[in-house]
Design an enzyme around this catalytic site. Structure first.
Site, short mmCIF file in Angstrom:
data_model
loop_
_atom_site.label_atom_id
_atom_site.label_comp_id
_atom_site.label_asym_id
_atom_site.label_seq_id
_atom_site.Cartn_x
_atom_site.Cartn_y
_atom_site.Cartn_z
CD GLU A 104 34.75 47.01 80.11
OE1 GLU A 104 34.69 46.14 81.08
OE2 GLU A 104 33.77 47.59 79.69
CG ASP A 105 34.20 42.72 80.71
OD1 ASP A 105 34.43 43.70 79.80
OD2 ASP A 105 33.23 41.99 80.68
CG ASP A 108 32.41 43.41 71.00
OD1 ASP A 108 32.92 42.77 70.11
OD2 ASP A 108 31.23 43.31 70.95
P1 IMP Z 1 31.93 47.52 73.49
O1 IMP Z 1 31.16 46.87 72.32
O2 IMP Z 1 33.45 47.63 73.26
O3 IMP Z 1 31.25 48.76 74.12
O4 IMP Z 1 31.75 46.36 74.94
C1 IMP Z 1 30.59 46.58 75.65
C2 IMP Z 1 30.44 45.21 76.70
O5 IMP Z 1 30.12 44.27 75.67
C3 IMP Z 1 31.87 44.96 77.19
O6 IMP Z 1 32.26 45.43 78.35
C4 IMP Z 1 31.25 43.41 77.54
O7 IMP Z 1 30.52 43.41 78.90
C5 IMP Z 1 30.26 43.00 76.58
N1 IMP Z 1 30.81 42.17 75.54
C6 IMP Z 1 31.43 42.32 74.21
N2 IMP Z 1 31.81 41.31 73.70
C7 IMP Z 1 31.75 40.13 74.73
C8 IMP Z 1 31.84 38.73 74.63
O8 IMP Z 1 32.20 38.28 73.68
N3 IMP Z 1 31.48 38.09 75.63
C9 IMP Z 1 30.93 38.75 76.60
N4 IMP Z 1 30.63 40.32 76.69
C10 IMP Z 1 31.02 40.86 75.76
MG MG Z 2 28.44 42.22 79.98
#
Ligand code: IMP
Ligand code: MG
Length: 187
Positions: A104-105, A108
């Site tokens: 995963e990238d 968050d």
């Molecule tokens: P989660 O909040 O951990 O579920 O993250 C979900 C998705 O939000 C990640 O896979 C990213 O695609 C996107 N995301 C969260 N933080 C960032 C950021 O700082 N930049 C770009 N995308 C983000």
């Molecule tokens: Mg994204």
């Protein structure tokens, strides 16, 4: 700035350079190669954010791995997810008894991977681990820890090296903090 100069104009600053990324990805590939010795993991890239990281990482792993992709979307605004996750592209592979490595990238809130991990576990995988390029622990809303991460970053919205804002900036070779003026007015 040389390449992609116009995209770089929208950044407040560069957070992680391409050289730092390359070093960290090489080191991560080495660790994964050791940890999975004798195994043939299924390495699952999460579209689209992980694509750049994924393509660099798999070339640093010296194992007979299998490549697969999934696409998930979490509803919300462009900079915040709500935790409601939808699977847009699922695996066709039977994962029963397989060792899965999710790439995963960024982690968050943790909601996306929390959901995905449960979903894959219910299909009988032998093991499931997560490798993320970036970890933003300050915003975690569920108890989720990545098994591997390259960089811990502060609570700022970043783009580049696969990460987007409104589908842009994925093609920046470095990771930068997006100028808040770009997303002001959102929400
Ligand atoms: P989660 O909040 O951990 O579920 O993250 C979900 C998705 O939000 C990640 O896979 C990213 O695609 C996107 N995301 C969260 N933080 C960032 C950021 O700082 N930049 C770009 N995308 C983000
Ligand atoms: Mg994204």
């Amino acid at each position: 700035m040389e390449q992609n100069a116009r995209l770089y104009d929208d950044l407040e600053k560069i957070l992680v350079t391409r050289e730092e990324i390359a070093r960290a990805v090489r080191e991560l590939g080495r660790r994964i190669t050791e940890d999975y010795a004798g195994k043939s993991p299924v390495v699952i890239g999460i579209l689209k954010g992980a694509v750049v990281f994924y393509s660099d990482l798999i070339r640093e792993i010296d194992l007979p791995l299998q490549t697969e992709f999934m696409s998930v979307s979490s509803y919300g605004s462009a900079t915040k997810s709500t935790g409601v996750v939808q699977i847009r592209l699922d695996l066709k592979l039977d994962v029963m008894g397989r060792d899965l490595l999710i790439v995963e990238d960024i982690v968050d809130s943790g909601m996306t991977l929390h959901y995905l991990k449960e979903h894959l576990a219910s299909r009988g995988a032998a093991s499931i681990r997560i490798a993320t390029l970036l970890d933003k622990p300050a915003r975690r809303r569920v108890d989720l820890k990545a098994d591997y991460h390259c960089f811990t970053i502060p609570d700022e919205f970043v783009v580049g090296y696969g990460l987007d804002y409104a589908e842009r900036y994925r093609n920046l070779p470095d990771i930068g903090v997006l100028s808040p003026r770009i997303y002001q007015g959102e929400d």
